[in-house]
Design an enzyme around this catalytic site. Structure first.
Site, PDB file in Angstrom:
ATOM      1  N   HIS A   7       0.823  -1.206   0.000  1.00  0.00           N
ATOM      2  CA  HIS A   7       0.000   0.000   0.000  1.00  0.00           C
ATOM      3  C   HIS A   7       0.862   1.264   0.000  1.00  0.00           C
ATOM      4  CE1 HIS A   7      -2.996   2.743   2.246  1.00  0.00           C
ATOM      5  NE2 HIS A   7      -3.478   2.558   1.028  1.00  0.00           N
ATOM      6  N   GLU A  29       0.906  -0.540  -4.742  1.00  0.00           N
ATOM      7  CA  GLU A  29      -0.253   0.330  -4.955  1.00  0.00           C
ATOM      8  C   GLU A  29       0.205   1.766  -4.792  1.00  0.00           C
ATOM      9  OE1 GLU A  29      -3.750   2.757  -3.461  1.00  0.00           O
ATOM     10  OE2 GLU A  29      -1.806   2.348  -2.526  1.00  0.00           O
ATOM     11  N   HIS A  41      -0.984  10.787  -2.188  1.00  0.00           N
ATOM     12  CA  HIS A  41      -2.257  10.299  -1.661  1.00  0.00           C
ATOM     13  C   HIS A  41      -3.187  11.439  -1.261  1.00  0.00           C
ATOM     14  CE1 HIS A  41      -5.005   9.091   1.615  1.00  0.00           C
ATOM     15  NE2 HIS A  41      -5.219   8.050   0.813  1.00  0.00           N
TER      16      HIS A  41
END
Length: 290
Positions: free
Chosen positions: A41, A68, A83
């Site tokens: 992640h 990811e 993000h």
């Protein structure tokens, strides 16, 4: 993992300060198909600053195939890997650009974002780590022979992000048959964004981030291949309901759940029959589910 040696993994891990848990030797892993795929992640973000090249390398050092990450557009339309919709939490934007609150990604040019330090907040050894452009990020993933689960972030605030992202993927060679078939998934919380990607590149595997009602799943299956929900929202019955359907490419739909960071929870969701687990601690999840 594709041809990694223990020595190479240990060397890279030592460079990054990562505590390595190496993957099982060939022949010692559980039967093929019985363990969920593991996705690092934002890279291996428990061990290196999220969405940086260091996090990609940390995942590689741990023997993790899939990373990811999140993509957004700068003010001048350059896809960058970040993000949060603001730069404050993971960069020094407030210091470098005082008075430009709320420091939204889309309010800064790519050149301005390139000036930021995206590593010091995580630890001094990562000082100077930058916010990578998507193109630079793809270069590193390609160099490591990894695979990419790419999230289109906040598409409602970045008009045209799907086309811009696909353009960079095409320019960097990530839309050729080999990448499209085996090494790329594009996902989003925005159903319309996923639909747009599917319309513009019907060959690309897509995922929807969320937990649609079971009754609504057939409509999602027309434009996506995966339903990727929070682990707090699912059980075995929901996973089975998704997997009974065929997605946009005529194959059984997959479920990749997020964000699972401890061994006990990883074992629990693996028992639900999920196809993949997205985690900040990919080594912990891998070892718990093999």
């Amino acid at each position: 993992m594709s041809v990694r040696t223990a020595a190479a993994s240990t060397a890279v891990a030592a460079m990054l300060g990562v505590c390595v848990s190496l993957p099982p030797a060939q022949g010692q892993a559980s039967a093929a198909g019985s363990a969920p795929e593991v996705f690092a992640h934002r890279g291996a973000s428990a061990y290196a600053p999220e969405n940086t090249l260091a996090a990609v390398d940390a995942a590689d050092a741990l023997g993790i195939d899939w990373v990811e990450n999140d993509v957004q557009l700068t003010k001048d339309g350059v896809p960058v890997v970040m993000h949060d919709t603001t730069l404050s939490r993971t960069t020094d934007a407030e210091e470098v650009f005082p008075g430009r609150a709320p420091w939204a990604v889309g309010d800064f040019t790519a050149a301005e974002i390139a000036r930021l330090d995206a590593g010091s907040w995580f630890g001094p050894r990562f000082a100077g780590a930058g916010v990578p452009t998507l193109a630079r990020y793809l270069h590193r993933v390609e160099r490591n022979r990894q695979k990419l689960l790419l999230e289109i972030k906040s598409p409602e605030t970045h008009p045209g992000i799907e086309r811009g992202t696909l353009r960079v993927l095409r320019e960097e060679g990530w839309l050729d048959p080999g990448h499209v078939r085996q090494r790329l998934v594009i996902q989003s919380f925005g159903a319309e964004s996923v639909k747009t990607v599917h319309a513009q590149r019907p060959d690309v595997v897509t995922g929807f981030l969320g937990t649609p009602a079971v009754a609504d799943l057939p409509s999602y299956a027309t434009f996506t291949d995966q339903i990727n929900p929070s682990y707090t929202t699912i059980g075995a019955d929901y996973v089975a309901a998704v997997q009974r359907l065929k997605g946009a490419h005529g194959k059984p739909m997959r479920v990749n759940t997020w964000t699972v960071n401890d061994a006990g929870k990883a074992t629990e969701v693996a028992g639900f029959g999920v196809d993949g687990i997205i985690t900040n601690n990919p080594d912990v999840v891998r070892d718990a589910t093999r």
